[in-house]
Motif scaffolding. Structure first.
Motif, mmCIF file in Angstrom:
data_model
loop_
_atom_site.group_PDB
_atom_site.id
_atom_site.type_symbol
_atom_site.label_atom_id
_atom_site.label_comp_id
_atom_site.label_asym_id
_atom_site.label_seq_id
_atom_site.Cartn_x
_atom_site.Cartn_y
_atom_site.Cartn_z
ATOM 1 N N HIS A 1 0.815 -1.318 -0.092
ATOM 2 C CA HIS A 1 0.171 0.026 0.053
ATOM 3 C C HIS A 1 0.843 1.320 0.058
ATOM 4 C CE1 HIS A 1 0.411 0.475 4.505
ATOM 5 N NE2 HIS A 1 0.164 -0.856 4.355
ATOM 6 N N ASP B 1 6.300 -0.208 6.912
ATOM 7 C CA ASP B 1 4.983 -0.225 6.665
ATOM 8 C C ASP B 1 4.326 0.684 5.997
ATOM 9 O OD1 ASP B 1 2.228 -1.198 6.863
ATOM 10 O OD2 ASP B 1 1.849 -0.715 9.171
ATOM 11 N N CYS B 2 4.167 0.367 4.492
ATOM 12 C CA CYS B 2 5.176 -0.820 3.972
ATOM 13 C C CYS B 2 5.615 -0.063 2.636
ATOM 14 C CB CYS B 2 4.418 -2.064 3.756
ATOM 15 S SG CYS B 2 2.960 -1.996 2.771
ATOM 16 N N GLU C 1 -4.813 1.420 3.057
ATOM 17 C CA GLU C 1 -4.918 0.305 3.561
ATOM 18 C C GLU C 1 -5.080 0.495 5.201
ATOM 19 O OE1 GLU C 1 -3.425 -3.133 5.992
ATOM 20 O OE2 GLU C 1 -2.628 -1.164 6.176
ATOM 21 N N GLU C 2 -4.631 1.479 5.513
ATOM 22 C CA GLU C 2 -4.427 1.810 7.053
ATOM 23 C C GLU C 2 -5.800 2.505 7.253
ATOM 24 O OE1 GLU C 2 -2.148 0.937 8.858
ATOM 25 O OE2 GLU C 2 -0.392 1.181 7.722
ATOM 26 N N GLU D 1 2.219 -7.287 2.224
ATOM 27 C CA GLU D 1 2.829 -7.219 3.699
ATOM 28 C C GLU D 1 2.392 -8.405 4.774
ATOM 29 O OE1 GLU D 1 1.365 -3.611 5.828
ATOM 30 O OE2 GLU D 1 -0.512 -3.916 4.926
HETATM 31 ZN ZN LIG Z 1 0.587 -1.710 6.259
#
Ligand SMILES: [Zn+2]
Length: 591
Positions: free
Chosen positions: A177, A214-215, A248-249, A278
């Motif tokens: 991401h 991350d990431c 994604e977060e 990830e």
């Molecule tokens: Zn991540």
């Protein structure tokens, strides 16, 4: 190039090695088993086993017999591509520096997002830094951008396609991401180097900044791998896809969700060979024992909103029961927290395989702990004992049951007015063997106890279970999206190539200069409590591996989503090394 006798050398010394382990275990986002062991010693010494099947169990005291078929070692699978050169990635300082600089540049562009970012269609300006990021990628990876087809999905999502020569083969897919979590303003002064400096400390061989673990590291490693393969003139038989989400977060609702839909529309279901996203990496347990632990399943999640809807009034004359609607809500919260969820021994949980590897290869592990792990299958006493021990540990307790956390509460408007209603939202991470439905039903049961005790009506979504009373109504409903626990990725022939590739990168990459015959390396699946973007990709393949070839140590784990996020430049290069091996191996051995 590593010839096949090299492979055999490693295998044979594996066979003769005397394994000696002790110490520290790192699972993804968990800290250490030193603590685990201490705790276990304490537990074991305070309890005497009075089980009636002792006589049977005494017969199987031999751990070697119990562990015989568990956690088998594997052999490295080495690509035979004529230009194959893993040394260029692991041993070449110029390459390592170059890879670090590329990652550093990516970190400098602040692509942090908030909790509920607007969709690109709603507010394209919000995503402006991402377009700057895209430009950076173009400049950092010229060959990829010249030779591959790039599609933008939902404006910000990136989908790269490197067409393979054989259209009959399912494409292999890599994910990562583009977004990162924001940096807490209050912690800015705690960063050794500014969070978005992407500072590359050559002396210390560290790259600093948000996203270094991350990431963006994975995202950049994936692109860099393809750049290297293009430079070497590699021609894939199998199409290679790169699908890069952007939220994604915040659960991937705009990014991974639309990218996966797009793939499903264009390729159809079950059309992908494998997905790598990830996840976990590998850890050094002792100087002699390393374990890599790809994540083959994920817990599910559901948020549940509980509302107590009653009557207001002047607070000088509170209800006869003595409880306002806020008080009733508090009763439900309190009951749910006090009751908790039961520990589950789900067969689907990969944690058991991971623990078996530890039990088998860590010779210095507390024998009582080894006993509990290895005998759990032959006696319910040991199964219970294992669950009990794990449940007392912060790092493991949520891997063996559904969790709950009340994260939102609201009610009341004025100090002298009785609250007409009050609500709370509880976040659940669903155990591998459970479901969204089971969790909703359990919460409803809890609410029912309070509804009956304090004479309220009860409803689940729109379904009335107890009719409304003079006091009012308690409602239980799903809040927002929910995700079932992920199907576990099978350990099939695709997994076999993946696993043997991990061995190769470790033996011929990480350990290339280490001739210590006593080192043992195993690959074992493991579980996590978190979700990744892969939650949208289940229909595309069952072969989903959440794994980045990278050493996870305490430092790494502590800095995830926190201050001083940083990655070793060697570690970053090792991620590239593995992806390079994997692309080549899949094309050679499975195409
Ligand atoms: Zn991540």
């Amino acid at each position: 190039m590593v010839a096949s006798e090299e492979k055999h050398r490693f295998r044979s010394h594996k066979n003769t090695s005397i394994v000696k382990f002790a110490g520290v275990i790192l699972t993804l986002l968990t800290i250490s088993l030193v603590f685990f062991k201490d705790k276990f010693n304490f537990e074991a010494s305070t309890e005497i086993h009075q089980d009636t099947d002792t006589s049977f169990l005494d017969k199987v005291q031999d751990f070697n017999i119990l562990g015989k078929d568990k956690c088998p070692l594997s052999v490295p699978l080495t690509p035979t591509f004529e230009k194959y050169d893993l040394n260029n990635i692991f041993g070449n300082e110029t390459f390592i520096d170059l890879a670090a600089e590329k990652l550093s540049g990516a970190i400098k562009i602040n692509t942090s997002i908030g909790d509920k970012p607007p969709s690109p269609k709603e507010n394209i300006d919000y995503w402006a830094p991402f377009f700057e990021f895209h430009e950076y990628l173009e400049q950092a990876f010229p060959l990829v951008h010249e030779k591959l087809v790039l599609e933008k999905v939902n404006e910000v999502g990136l989908l790269y396609k490197w067409e393979g020569s054989n259209p009959d083969l399912k494409p292999m897919l890599f994910m990562a991401h583009q977004d990162v979590v924001p940096v807490n303003e209050k912690t800015l002064d705690q960063w050794k180097y500014p969070a978005f400096s992407g500072y590359y400390d050559k002396e210390e061989q560290m790259i600093w900044g948000r996203g270094s673990l991350d990431c963006k590291n994975l995202l950049i490693a994936e692109l860099h791998t393809l750049e290297v393969l293009l430079e070497q003139g590699f021609v894939p038989k199998r199409t290679i896809l790169l699908s890069l989400g952007f939220d994604e977060e915040s659960s991937g609702v705009h990014g991974a969700s639309s990218l996966s839909k797009h793939l499903l529309n264009t390729l159809g279901p079950d059309s992908i060979y494998s997905v790598i996203d990830e996840g976990a990496g590998f850890s050094k347990i002792t100087d002699k024992f390393f374990i890599a632990y790809p994540i083959l399943n994920e817990k599910g999640r559901v948020d549940v909103k509980i509302t107590v809807d009653g009557h207001g009034g002047h607070s000088s004359n509170p209800p006869l029961s003595g409880h306002t609607n806020i008080g009733i809500l508090a009763k439900i919260i309190s009951l749910m927290e006090d009751t908790g969820f039961e520990n589950q021994y789900s067969e689907q949980n990969s944690l058991w395989q991971f623990l078996e590897c530890i039990a088998k290869y860590d010779d210095e592990l507390d024998p009582k702990f080894r006993e509990v792990i290895l005998k759990r299958d032959v006696s319910s006493y040991y199964k219970e004992k294992l669950l009990k021990t794990l449940s007392s540990l912060m790092e493991f307790k949520d891997l063996i049951k559904t969790s709950q956390a009340f994260d939102i509460v609201s009610g009341g408007v004025k100090a002298n007015a009785l609250p007409e209603d009050a609500y709370a939202v509880v976040n659940h991470r669903i155990d591998f063997g459970s479901s969204v439905k089971e969790v909703l039903e359990r919460d409803l049961e809890m609410a029912k106890v309070i509804a009956k005790t304090y004479e309220y009506g009860l409803a689940m979504e729109d379904k009335v279970i107890i009719p409304e009373t003079a006091n009012g109504m308690i409602k239980v409903e799903q809040f927002g999206d929910a995700v079932e626990p992920a199907p576990i990725s099978p350990q099939n022939d695709v997994y076999d190539i993946f696993k043997k590739t991990i061995y190769n990168t470790f033996v011929n990459g990480v350990m290339k200069d280490n001739k210590d015959d006593e080192i043992t390396f195993v690959v074992s699946p493991n579980s996590v409590t978190l979700n990744t973007d892969t939650q949208y990709y289940w229909n595309l393949t069952s072969n989903i591996y959440r794994f980045q070839f990278l050493e996870f140590n305490t430092k790494v784990i502590k800095s995830l989503h926190s201050v001083n996020e940083a990655i070793g430049s060697q570690h970053h290069a090792s991620t590239i090394g593995f992806l390079y091996d994997y692309v080549l191996n899949v094309n050679e051995y499975h195409s």
